[in-house]
Design a protein around this motif. Sequence first.
Motif, PDB file in Angstrom:
ATOM      1  N   ILE A 173       2.052   5.245  -1.713  1.00 42.91           N
ATOM      2  CA  ILE A 173       0.928   5.376  -2.966  1.00 42.91           C
ATOM      3  C   ILE A 173       1.529   6.423  -3.732  1.00 42.91           C
ATOM      4  CG2 ILE A 173      -1.569   5.681  -3.651  1.00 42.91           C
ATOM      5  CD1 ILE A 173      -2.311   4.463  -0.809  1.00 42.91           C
ATOM      6  N   LEU A 230      -7.802  -3.576  -7.338  1.00 42.95           N
ATOM      7  CA  LEU A 230      -7.733  -2.451  -6.476  1.00 42.95           C
ATOM      8  C   LEU A 230      -8.771  -1.561  -6.762  1.00 42.95           C
ATOM      9  CD1 LEU A 230      -6.053  -0.402  -5.088  1.00 42.95           C
ATOM     10  CD2 LEU A 230      -5.223   0.956  -6.994  1.00 42.95           C
ATOM     11  N   THR A 231      -9.513  -0.864  -5.778  1.00 43.34           N
ATOM     12  CA  THR A 231     -10.570  -0.182  -5.684  1.00 43.34           C
ATOM     13  C   THR A 231     -10.157   1.367  -5.917  1.00 43.34           C
ATOM     14  OG1 THR A 231     -10.733  -0.141  -3.375  1.00 43.34           O
ATOM     15  CG2 THR A 231     -12.322  -1.305  -4.568  1.00 43.34           C
TER      16      THR A 231
HETATM   17  C1  FMN Z   1     -14.174   3.251  -1.625  1.00 40.02           C
HETATM   18  C2  FMN Z   1     -12.802   3.279  -1.604  1.00 40.02           C
HETATM   19  C3  FMN Z   1     -11.673   4.049  -2.358  1.00 40.02           C
HETATM   20  C4  FMN Z   1     -10.436   3.759  -2.687  1.00 40.02           C
HETATM   21  N1  FMN Z   1      -9.686   4.660  -3.298  1.00 40.02           N
HETATM   22  C5  FMN Z   1      -8.368   4.384  -3.651  1.00 40.02           C
HETATM   23  C6  FMN Z   1      -7.607   4.913  -4.389  1.00 40.02           C
HETATM   24  O1  FMN Z   1      -8.340   5.944  -5.147  1.00 40.02           O
HETATM   25  N2  FMN Z   1      -6.333   4.840  -4.654  1.00 40.02           N
HETATM   26  C7  FMN Z   1      -5.813   3.877  -4.029  1.00 40.02           C
HETATM   27  O2  FMN Z   1      -4.655   3.511  -4.422  1.00 40.02           O
HETATM   28  N3  FMN Z   1      -6.551   3.005  -3.073  1.00 40.02           N
HETATM   29  C8  FMN Z   1      -7.761   3.413  -3.010  1.00 40.02           C
HETATM   30  N4  FMN Z   1      -8.673   2.566  -2.001  1.00 40.02           N
HETATM   31  C9  FMN Z   1      -7.806   1.400  -1.493  1.00 40.02           C
HETATM   32  C10 FMN Z   1      -7.645   1.787   0.118  1.00 40.02           C
HETATM   33  O3  FMN Z   1      -6.408   2.740   0.082  1.00 40.02           O
HETATM   34  C11 FMN Z   1      -7.220   0.258   0.838  1.00 40.02           C
HETATM   35  O4  FMN Z   1      -8.357  -0.590   0.624  1.00 40.02           O
HETATM   36  C12 FMN Z   1      -6.851   0.519   2.256  1.00 40.02           C
HETATM   37  O5  FMN Z   1      -5.691   1.259   2.414  1.00 40.02           O
HETATM   38  C13 FMN Z   1      -6.833  -0.848   2.906  1.00 40.02           C
HETATM   39  O6  FMN Z   1      -5.721  -1.543   2.220  1.00 40.02           O
HETATM   40  P1  FMN Z   1      -6.185  -2.972   1.759  1.00 40.02           P
HETATM   41  O7  FMN Z   1      -6.980  -2.950   0.653  1.00 40.02           O
HETATM   42  O8  FMN Z   1      -4.731  -3.510   1.311  1.00 40.02           O
HETATM   43  O9  FMN Z   1      -6.587  -3.682   3.082  1.00 40.02           O
HETATM   44  C14 FMN Z   1      -9.786   2.694  -1.839  1.00 40.02           C
HETATM   45  C15 FMN Z   1     -10.652   1.867  -1.116  1.00 40.02           C
HETATM   46  C16 FMN Z   1     -12.147   2.086  -1.136  1.00 40.02           C
HETATM   47  C17 FMN Z   1     -13.179   1.255  -0.325  1.00 40.02           C
END
Ligand code: FMN
Length: 169
Positions: free
Chosen positions: A87, A135-136
């Motif tokens: 990342i 993406l969240t």
């Molecule tokens: C509340 C929340 C905040 C997140 N914030 C970030 C972020 O700021 N940057 C990012 O790259 N991913 C972010 N994510 C994504 C997570 O890193 C990701 O969902 C996790 O690593 C699992 O991967 P997947 O979504 O591919 O299953 C976030 C996820 C959630 C639920």
Amino acid sequence: MDLYKLMKNRRSTREYITKKIPKEKLDSILQAGQFSPSGANQKPFVYIVIDEPDLKKKIKNYCELIDKNFFDNSPKVLKKFMKGRKISLKKDFLVDAPHLVIVAGETDKPSWLESTWISISYVILAAEYEGLATLTYTPAEFDFLKDLLNLPENLEPVLIMPIGYAKNR
Ligand SMILES: Cc1cc2nc3c(=O)[nH]c(=O)nc-3n(C[C@H](O)[C@H](O)[C@H](O)COP(=O)(O)O)c2cc1C
């Protein structure tokens, strides 16, 4: 498509192509966010769609600064996670994705934060169903967005969600 399969297959996407999403598709995805349960059925959330390249660039610049500062001061476990997942502190997805959806909660409504995140889950799954990537993305702080978008006092941004077509999928 089978719902469980869809849930299992969904992935966070950090690289997008610039191809636009048909408006009807985007509307359907965001509409899905209105079907979720919410505190006292108040639907205490707002989805703001940003397409303008200049505004997206501004958001990217702010986020890169904020995240760099956060990363420099973050615990080892987070640094390791980010490195492992490759990342980057460069947030090109904020300009490459055709749409940035800012999700903000209405802080004067009951259970606004829980309700907002449940709604976001619906939108994420709807996007997956439509063959789109999301993406969240949660930068370490959102104050700049309140200023940039001139949001009222009771609207608190909680998420920046790029929506588009994944580069490698
Ligand atoms: C509340 C929340 C905040 C997140 N914030 C970030 C972020 O700021 N940057 C990012 O790259 N991913 C972010 N994510 C994504 C997570 O890193 C990701 O969902 C996790 O690593 C699992 O991967 P997947 O979504 O591919 O299953 C976030 C996820 C959630 C639920």
